[in-house]
Design an enzyme around this catalytic site. Structure first.
Site, PDB file in Angstrom:
ATOM      1  CB  VAL A  45      40.271  32.526   6.048  1.00  0.00           C
ATOM      2  CG1 VAL A  45      39.257  32.139   6.873  1.00  0.00           C
ATOM      3  CG2 VAL A  45      40.548  33.832   5.649  1.00  0.00           C
ATOM      4  CB  CYS A  46      41.183  27.288   4.743  1.00  0.00           C
ATOM      5  SG  CYS A  46      40.242  27.706   3.649  1.00  0.00           S
ATOM      6  CB  THR A  47      46.320  28.575   6.842  1.00  0.00           C
ATOM      7  OG1 THR A  47      46.607  27.925   5.603  1.00  0.00           O
ATOM      8  CG2 THR A  47      47.640  28.062   7.760  1.00  0.00           C
ATOM      9  CG  LEU A  50      42.019  22.944   8.730  1.00  0.00           C
ATOM     10  CD1 LEU A  50      40.980  23.739   8.059  1.00  0.00           C
ATOM     11  CD2 LEU A  50      42.483  21.981   7.648  1.00  0.00           C
TER      12      LEU A  50
END
Length: 212
Positions: A45-47, A50
């Site tokens: 999810v973070c990928t 960002l």
């Protein structure tokens, strides 16, 4: 540690980032800012988050707003992960990621919620005005990616209402009608809002967005 609230001065700090060492307030200068944390590097999810911010970067620039990310992973990990973000999201990362291994910044901004996870930061968002005051705080769980369209919408609202005696109604988007402040008397509206207004109730008066 005191709880941060709207209107508080955003805590200053010095930190290593993927674009070099920064002092936060100096780095912000006279810009608005978005500080957002992610739980960990090399997570799915973070990928996507960002990568989305990198895609939206020109929109933040239009709004005179700097963006900076944070996790408690180290600089080397961040730099390796950036390669994955750029490859999988088809972007070039233009903004810094804070390497907060000491968790100093995470604790300053109360980004670690022990009942959710004792180690990793939650998905916090802080919008900071050009006066260094906190204008908005959002907190998402690790399982839910953030809506950056909403964050841009809020910046539009905050910047508009900082300069005009208006508020923005539910689901408002840039360019739509806004609410005239109840403090403005009907007889004073024409001078302040020459585009006209609609009086729905004595406390609910709408006018075209004044800076459009």
């Amino acid at each position: 540690m005191a709880t941060l609230r709207l209107g508080d001065t955003a805590p200053d700090f010095t930190a290593e980032t993927t674009l070099g060492k920064i002092n936060f307030h100096e780095w912000l200068g006279d810009s608005w800012g978005v500080l957002f944390s992610h739980p960990a590097d090399f997570t799915p999810v973070c990928t996507t988050e960002l990568g989305t911010v990198a895609n939206y970067y020109p929109e933040f620039v239009k709004r005179h707003t700097k963006v900076i990310a944070l996790s408690v992973d180290g600089l080397e990990s961040h730099l390796k992960w950036i390669k994955d973000i750029e490859e999988t999201q088809n972007v070039s990362l233009q903004y810094p990621i804070i390497a907060d291994e000491s968790k100093e910044v995470a604790h300053l901004y109360d980004m670690i919620h022990p009942n959710a996870n004792e180690t990793f930061t939650v998905r916090s968002v802080f919008i900071i005005g050009s006066d260094k005051k906190i204008k908005l705080i959002l907190t998402y769980p690790a399982s839910t990616g953030r809506n950056f369209d909403e964050i841009l919408r809020v910046i539009d609202s905050l910047q508009l209402t900082a300069h005009y005696s208006v508020a923005t109604p539910a689901n408002w988007k840039d360019g739509q009608d806004v609410v005239i402040s109840p403090a403005i008397k009907d007889e004073d509206i024409p001078a302040k809002f020459p585009k006209g207004f609609q009086r729905i109730k004595y406390y609910l008066r709408m006018t075209p967005q004044p800076n459009k």
